[in-house]
Design an enzyme around this catalytic site. Structure first.
Site, PDB file in Angstrom:
ATOM      1  N   GLU A  26      -3.091   5.968   8.056  1.00  0.00           N
ATOM      2  CA  GLU A  26      -4.271   5.244   7.577  1.00  0.00           C
ATOM      3  C   GLU A  26      -4.717   4.133   8.539  1.00  0.00           C
ATOM      4  O   GLU A  26      -4.822   2.957   8.151  1.00  0.00           O
ATOM      5  CB  GLU A  26      -4.016   4.704   6.162  1.00  0.00           C
ATOM      6  CG  GLU A  26      -3.732   5.836   5.178  1.00  0.00           C
ATOM      7  CD  GLU A  26      -3.651   5.414   3.721  1.00  0.00           C
ATOM      8  OE1 GLU A  26      -3.577   4.193   3.455  1.00  0.00           O
ATOM      9  OE2 GLU A  26      -3.671   6.299   2.855  1.00  0.00           O
TER      10      GLU A  26
ATOM     11  N   GLU B  17      -1.565  12.840   1.905  1.00  0.00           N
ATOM     12  CA  GLU B  17      -1.316  11.991   0.737  1.00  0.00           C
ATOM     13  C   GLU B  17      -2.393  12.249  -0.300  1.00  0.00           C
ATOM     14  O   GLU B  17      -3.567  12.391   0.037  1.00  0.00           O
ATOM     15  CB  GLU B  17      -1.365  10.491   1.082  1.00  0.00           C
ATOM     16  CG  GLU B  17      -0.107   9.912   1.640  1.00  0.00           C
ATOM     17  CD  GLU B  17      -0.189   8.390   1.753  1.00  0.00           C
ATOM     18  OE1 GLU B  17      -0.900   7.768   0.931  1.00  0.00           O
ATOM     19  OE2 GLU B  17       0.433   7.844   2.660  1.00  0.00           O
TER      20      GLU B  17
END
Length: 480
Positions: free
Chosen positions: A153, A264
């Site tokens: 991320e 995810e």
């Protein structure tokens, strides 16, 4: 209504490709390994992904007497175990070893460094040495089946302080180092939250002639819904039911035909959300997984266990953690839902249905001529209308088969609810062995018979399903 004589739709089950976990040191724990072994056996996960394999607590790289010391012993302990149970890693290359870091910014209680390297060549050398070691230890035919994902991320400042330009530079250094070991090794990114940066990332790689073997990103149904700081119930209230499919289709289009890995996702992004422990999460997860089955190549649920310590290590057996299992390995309703999904089969038949909250799938497995499987949810987002329902289903195409039995398993407030049983125990913080066994037993959906009417080609079933619940039915045939 469903006609079993109609052509079936393949079920790919991309959720089985991978599952997520916390950070690398937890993978050295005996209880983590026992739970993953159980999940592998019950749910057939093939890869696992976790943060932090390059963090200082793994000892991968330190500086001693002004010399770099590399140690891959701890990573080997983890990957030896994964291979021993028939699993492989999605290797998330993170976070920054302190000796390479350009600053002191950290995330999580385990103090993961989130700054760019002060020397990208040194980062590339670390990656090259590490990957070359694994190729030497496990063989190129094995490691070529792994995925190497660069960072986690990076579009969020909480995880990366180098911005987009810095991430692209990190990717270039990593990808070149990996491909220098062997061109067959797979590397990809941008590993972003909320589907971000995919087009920009591919544009950068095209201009700079960098390899991209797969696209990876993340999305949660709580992303980008409601005002900043809104609670998860409010975020979910405003999340469209089809948001995960819509976002996956967008990412697939942006990926220009490359394999698409969601490394995810979860039903919420809150690591302490009571919703995770109950049937509501199980029903929503089934809706989401079925909606993306034909879109994605991996859909990695975050996480398989509550052995998870990003903020702190919990002690309460049910605390709203991300896991499919709790700290003690007690399956939550969502774990049982994943088992039901697996048993649905490798194909399903179209079902004529228009109900706003009830959805059915009728599946079959391989050459199994002994029966068919039905999965049903009654699910709505929080604060949306929903009620207990009675489902009437007619299966056509049954003339050559005679029903021997029909049975049902339920996941709802009354069934498969170990969190409620734990509440009734008085919420003990530390469970005795007998209490764990009792809660595991409660987590198993009870099986009961269902009445049916077979009339020539048609089989008619009727069953009730409460709000925010799911049910699995098995129809056993005998030859007519």
């Amino acid at each position: 209504m469903c006609d079993l004589a109609e052509a079936a739709i393949p079920l790919r089950h991309p959720w089985q490709t991978s599952v997520g976990s916390c950070h690398a040191p937890t993978a050295l724990r005996a209880d983590w390994q026992a739970q993953l072994r159980q999940a592998r056996q019950d749910l057939d996960f093939r890869y696992v992904r976790f943060h932090g394999i390059l963090c200082d607590d793994m000892g991968t790289l330190i500086c001693q007497d002004e010399k770099f010391l590399y140690s891959f012993f701890n990573t080997d302990q983890i990957f030896d175990f994964l291979l021993s149970i028939g699993m492989r890693p999605i290797v998330e290359l993170s976070f920054m070893p302190a000796t390479l870091s350009s600053g002191g910014n950290i995330v999580f209680h385990y103090k993961a460094n989130i700054t760019p390297p002060k020397d990208y060549a040194q980062w590339g050398e670390l990656v090259r040495r590490l990957v070359a070691h694994w190729v030497d230890r496990y063989g190129i035919d094995e490691v070529a089946q792994w995925y190497f994902e660069v960072w986690n991320e990076p579009n969020l400042e909480a995880f990366w302080t180098g911005g987009q330009e810095g991430y692209f530079k990190l990717y270039a250094s990593s990808a070149n180092a990996i491909k220098a070991v062997d061109p067959r090794l797979r590397v990809g990114g941008p590993a972003t939250a909320q589907n971000a940066w995919i087009e920009e990332f591919l544009g950068y790689c095209a201009v700079n002639q960098l390899p991209v073997d797969f696209i990876s990103t993340h999305f949660y149904p709580t992303d980008a819904f409601g005002e900043i700081g809104a609670d998860t119930v409010t975020q979910l209230e405003h999340a469209p039911l089809d948001v995960m499919r819509v976002r996956a289709l967008a990412a697939r289009e942006q990926g220009q035909g490359r394999p698409l890995l969601y490394t995810e996702w979860n039903v919420t992004s809150n690591p302490r959300d009571p919703l995770h422990d109950h049937a509501w999460a199980a029903a929503l997860a089934v809706r989401i997984l079925m909606s993306v089955d034909d879109v994605v190549d991996a859909y990695s649920y975050w996480t398989f266990t509550d052995i998870f310590e990003e903020n702190y290590f919990p002690s309460l057996p049910f605390h709203g953690g991300f896991g499919l299992m709790n700290l003690h390995g007690i399956p939550k309703p969502i774990y049982r839902a994943f088992q039901m999904l697996r048993r649905l089969g490798d194909r399903h038949h179209p079902v004529a249905q228009e109900h706003p909250t009830v959805v059915l799938w009728v599946g079959e497995q391989g050459a199994d001529a002994a029966g068919c499987n039905i999965l049903c949810i009654n699910q709505a987002m929080p604060r949306h209308p929903i009620a207990d329902e009675t489902v009437a289903l007619t299966l056509y195409g049954c003339a050559a088969r005679r029903v021997r039995a029909v049975w049902i398993e339920r996941i709802d407030e009354e069934n498969c609810n170990p969190a409620r049983q734990w509440e009734q125990m008085g919420r003990p913080e530390y469970l005795a062995k007998a209490q764990v066994a009792e809660l595991v037993a409660v987590s198993v959906p009870p099986r009961t018979a269902v009445g049916f009417v077979q009339d020539g080609d048609a089989l008619r079933l009727e069953f009730g399903i409460p709000a925010q619940a799911l049910a699995f039915l098995r129809v056993d045939w005998e030859n007519a």
